[in-house]
Design a protein around this motif. Structure first.
Motif, mmCIF file in Angstrom:
data_model
loop_
_atom_site.group_PDB
_atom_site.id
_atom_site.type_symbol
_atom_site.label_atom_id
_atom_site.label_comp_id
_atom_site.label_asym_id
_atom_site.label_seq_id
_atom_site.Cartn_x
_atom_site.Cartn_y
_atom_site.Cartn_z
ATOM 1 N N ASN A 186 -10.199 -0.225 2.260
ATOM 2 C CA ASN A 186 -9.317 -1.402 2.225
ATOM 3 C C ASN A 186 -9.475 -2.225 3.500
ATOM 4 O O ASN A 186 -10.491 -2.119 4.191
ATOM 5 C CB ASN A 186 -7.875 -0.951 1.978
ATOM 6 C CG ASN A 186 -7.375 -0.021 3.066
ATOM 7 O OD1 ASN A 186 -7.923 0.001 4.182
ATOM 8 N ND2 ASN A 186 -6.358 0.759 2.756
ATOM 9 N N GLU A 187 -8.498 -3.023 3.836
ATOM 10 C CA GLU A 187 -8.573 -3.874 5.032
ATOM 11 C C GLU A 187 -7.698 -3.342 6.161
ATOM 12 O O GLU A 187 -7.412 -4.070 7.115
ATOM 13 C CB GLU A 187 -8.135 -5.306 4.685
ATOM 14 C CG GLU A 187 -9.032 -5.995 3.675
ATOM 15 C CD GLU A 187 -8.483 -7.349 3.222
ATOM 16 O OE1 GLU A 187 -9.067 -8.376 3.600
ATOM 17 O OE2 GLU A 187 -7.464 -7.380 2.498
ATOM 18 N N GLY A 188 -7.275 -2.093 6.060
ATOM 19 C CA GLY A 188 -6.425 -1.496 7.091
ATOM 20 C C GLY A 188 -5.100 -1.052 6.495
ATOM 21 O O GLY A 188 -4.859 -1.202 5.299
ATOM 22 N N GLU A 189 -4.262 -0.504 7.332
ATOM 23 C CA GLU A 189 -3.000 0.097 6.889
ATOM 24 C C GLU A 189 -2.201 -0.814 5.958
ATOM 25 O O GLU A 189 -2.061 -2.012 6.237
ATOM 26 C CB GLU A 189 -2.143 0.424 8.117
ATOM 27 C CG GLU A 189 -1.284 1.665 7.904
ATOM 28 C CD GLU A 189 -0.444 1.977 9.148
ATOM 29 O OE1 GLU A 189 0.556 2.677 9.017
ATOM 30 O OE2 GLU A 189 -0.809 1.488 10.245
ATOM 31 N N ASN A 190 -1.689 -0.229 4.892
ATOM 32 C CA ASN A 190 -0.867 -0.976 3.922
ATOM 33 C C ASN A 190 -1.599 -2.114 3.224
ATOM 34 O O ASN A 190 -0.989 -3.107 2.832
ATOM 35 C CB ASN A 190 0.400 -1.536 4.576
ATOM 36 C CG ASN A 190 1.338 -0.414 4.990
ATOM 37 O OD1 ASN A 190 1.484 0.560 4.263
ATOM 38 N ND2 ASN A 190 1.937 -0.551 6.155
ATOM 39 N N THR A 191 -2.905 -1.999 3.112
ATOM 40 C CA THR A 191 -3.652 -2.994 2.330
ATOM 41 C C THR A 191 -4.291 -2.260 1.145
ATOM 42 O O THR A 191 -4.322 -1.031 1.113
ATOM 43 C CB THR A 191 -4.742 -3.686 3.158
ATOM 44 O OG1 THR A 191 -5.725 -2.711 3.545
ATOM 45 C CG2 THR A 191 -4.157 -4.346 4.403
ATOM 46 N N TRP A 192 -4.795 -3.018 0.213
ATOM 47 C CA TRP A 192 -5.271 -2.445 -1.041
ATOM 48 C C TRP A 192 -6.792 -2.415 -1.114
ATOM 49 O O TRP A 192 -7.475 -3.384 -0.745
ATOM 50 C CB TRP A 192 -4.738 -3.278 -2.214
ATOM 51 C CG TRP A 192 -3.273 -3.097 -2.461
ATOM 52 C CD1 TRP A 192 -2.386 -2.330 -1.752
ATOM 53 C CD2 TRP A 192 -2.519 -3.704 -3.526
ATOM 54 N NE1 TRP A 192 -1.130 -2.418 -2.315
ATOM 55 C CE2 TRP A 192 -1.177 -3.253 -3.397
ATOM 56 C CE3 TRP A 192 -2.845 -4.572 -4.571
ATOM 57 C CZ2 TRP A 192 -0.167 -3.644 -4.271
ATOM 58 C CZ3 TRP A 192 -1.826 -4.964 -5.443
ATOM 59 C CH2 TRP A 192 -0.513 -4.495 -5.291
ATOM 60 N N ARG A 195 5.794 -3.842 -7.784
ATOM 61 C CA ARG A 195 4.577 -3.997 -6.973
ATOM 62 C C ARG A 195 4.014 -2.650 -6.506
ATOM 63 O O ARG A 195 2.955 -2.600 -5.890
ATOM 64 C CB ARG A 195 4.817 -4.954 -5.801
ATOM 65 C CG ARG A 195 4.912 -6.427 -6.275
ATOM 66 C CD ARG A 195 5.202 -7.405 -5.150
ATOM 67 N NE ARG A 195 4.418 -7.175 -3.965
ATOM 68 C CZ ARG A 195 3.182 -7.598 -3.785
ATOM 69 N NH1 ARG A 195 2.565 -8.294 -4.711
ATOM 70 N NH2 ARG A 195 2.542 -7.328 -2.672
ATOM 71 N N LEU A 196 4.711 -1.572 -6.796
ATOM 72 C CA LEU A 196 4.149 -0.252 -6.486
ATOM 73 C C LEU A 196 3.771 0.509 -7.755
ATOM 74 O O LEU A 196 3.510 1.710 -7.717
ATOM 75 C CB LEU A 196 5.119 0.545 -5.620
ATOM 76 C CG LEU A 196 5.298 -0.031 -4.205
ATOM 77 C CD1 LEU A 196 6.342 0.740 -3.423
ATOM 78 C CD2 LEU A 196 3.962 -0.025 -3.446
ATOM 79 N N GLY A 197 3.741 -0.194 -8.891
ATOM 80 C CA GLY A 197 3.379 0.438 -10.160
ATOM 81 C C GLY A 197 1.994 1.067 -10.139
ATOM 82 O O GLY A 197 1.722 2.016 -10.872
ATOM 83 N N HIS A 198 1.111 0.546 -9.259
ATOM 84 C CA HIS A 198 -0.258 1.087 -9.191
ATOM 85 C C HIS A 198 -0.266 2.543 -8.737
ATOM 86 O O HIS A 198 -1.207 3.271 -9.018
ATOM 87 C CB HIS A 198 -1.103 0.235 -8.252
ATOM 88 C CG HIS A 198 -0.585 0.244 -6.850
ATOM 89 N ND1 HIS A 198 0.328 -0.677 -6.403
ATOM 90 C CD2 HIS A 198 -0.817 1.066 -5.809
ATOM 91 C CE1 HIS A 198 0.614 -0.431 -5.133
ATOM 92 N NE2 HIS A 198 -0.057 0.630 -4.757
ATOM 93 N N VAL A 199 0.747 2.966 -7.997
ATOM 94 C CA VAL A 199 0.751 4.345 -7.491
ATOM 95 C C VAL A 199 0.773 5.302 -8.676
ATOM 96 O O VAL A 199 -0.024 6.244 -8.764
ATOM 97 C CB VAL A 199 1.966 4.586 -6.557
ATOM 98 C CG1 VAL A 199 2.014 6.043 -6.101
ATOM 99 C CG2 VAL A 199 1.918 3.632 -5.373
ATOM 100 N N ARG A 200 1.667 5.025 -9.609
ATOM 101 C CA ARG A 200 1.766 5.854 -10.826
ATOM 102 C C ARG A 200 0.490 5.723 -11.659
ATOM 103 O O ARG A 200 -0.030 6.706 -12.183
ATOM 104 C CB ARG A 200 2.972 5.365 -11.626
ATOM 105 C CG ARG A 200 3.449 6.236 -12.729
ATOM 106 C CD ARG A 200 4.687 5.613 -13.416
ATOM 107 N NE ARG A 200 4.454 4.211 -13.790
ATOM 108 C CZ ARG A 200 5.080 3.166 -13.234
ATOM 109 N NH1 ARG A 200 5.983 3.327 -12.280
ATOM 110 N NH2 ARG A 200 4.811 1.926 -13.625
ATOM 111 N N GLU A 201 -0.042 4.513 -11.744
ATOM 112 C CA GLU A 201 -1.188 4.269 -12.623
ATOM 113 C C GLU A 201 -2.475 4.924 -12.133
ATOM 114 O O GLU A 201 -3.368 5.215 -12.929
ATOM 115 C CB GLU A 201 -1.444 2.760 -12.769
ATOM 116 C CG GLU A 201 -0.322 1.981 -13.412
ATOM 117 C CD GLU A 201 -0.023 2.424 -14.848
ATOM 118 O OE1 GLU A 201 -0.839 3.139 -15.447
ATOM 119 O OE2 GLU A 201 1.054 2.054 -15.352
ATOM 120 N N THR A 202 -2.611 5.072 -10.817
ATOM 121 C CA THR A 202 -3.907 5.519 -10.283
ATOM 122 C C THR A 202 -3.973 7.023 -10.033
ATOM 123 O O THR A 202 -5.060 7.570 -9.861
ATOM 124 C CB THR A 202 -4.220 4.793 -8.950
ATOM 125 O OG1 THR A 202 -3.114 4.997 -8.054
ATOM 126 C CG2 THR A 202 -4.425 3.306 -9.168
#
Lengths: 180, 180
Positions: free
Chosen positions: B34-40, B78-85
């Motif tokens: 990613n691009e660093g901490e807290n980035t995707w 906006r954190l739905g990706h955590v469950r999805e991935t």
């Protein structure tokens, strides 16, 4: 992160198919419109990528291997897309880009570059000394800069259509960062 | 430019194949960094797109058609990706995104929306009144914002590798424009 030739090749090999999947047979609203006077449409960008395949990346790589930094590269023709796009459809340009890229990567792989080759130096007409490794990494990053541009140009067409959501869409806050 | 439903559908239909062509089987250097901490990373972005297919776009379109602006949308997770991935490979995510998008577009086409339907209003939890037309245009522009992001995140991995060329590469001057 250091440059890795295999990673560069992996990316360079995928760009034509990615652009093809995104752009082929899309309505011209998406592919022929730009961001205003003197800006590029996705159609023009594909012409620019073709021009790079013909006159920039592999010709410069060959110059480094043959002449090192004793002769500067030809300056990149930033208007080469005009010649490349004349009278052609986007479908033709996508085919042409894919064919040229395939041939260039075949040639690049056949060079069997060793780590010491990647350190060889060339002379850029305005940036000064560069290495073959930097040239090849730039080839890949240049694909990404134009994918970044294409997505921005396309999103621009819906700037009004999205209404109040425009403030949430990062791509609509990007005002382009073209080279001087 | 006004919103055009056919143009929106054309773009929405192409995104899964474009991401598939770009990302499938790429070295993880490109897809997991990613691009660093807290980035995707691109991997996370595909998870976010899946989450949008499940919980955002068509559910909101249905709400507008059923309830108009009498009930606000659920806020987008906006954190739905955590469950999805979780526990999935990028290949699985790309397949899942393509399948969900196909089903959603099938449903959208089956609605046979007329111009007057597109003017119907909904209530966004923070943006206030929006129209179905704006929602659908945003769905397409949201794909583009994440393609723009993916190309920037990938280019970031070669920031050092390109050496002096970095100043010519627009994508490396883009510092992201995420929604608040």
């Amino acid at each position: 992160m250091e440059h890795n030739l295999d990673h560069t090749l992996s990316l360079l090999a995928r760009t034509p198919a990615a652009l093809n999947a995104l752009l082929r047979d899309l309505p011209e609203t998406w592919t022929l419109r730009n961001e205003g006077e003197n800006t590029w449409s996705p159609f023009v960008v594909v012409g620019h990528l073709i021009s790079g395949e013909r006159t920039d990346w592999m010709p410069r790589a060959r110059m480094i291997l043959q002449f090192g930094d004793s002769r500067p590269f030809e300056p990149f023709d930033r208007l080469g897309h005009v010649r490349e796009t004349q009278g052609k459809s986007l479908g033709q340009l996508l085919d042409e880009f894919a064919g040229l890229r395939l041939a260039n990567l075949r040639e690049l792989r056949a060079l069997n570059l060793r780590p010491e080759d990647l350190k060889r130096r060339g002379q850029h007409p305005s940036l000064g000394t560069v290495t073959l490794s930097q040239l090849l990494a730039t080839w890949a990053a240049h694909d990404l800069t134009h994918l970044h541009q294409i997505s921005r140009v396309m999103a621009h067409q819906y700037r009004e259509a999205v209404g109040p959501w425009s403030r949430y869409l990062g791509v609509l806050q990007c005002h382009g960062h073209s080279a001087p």
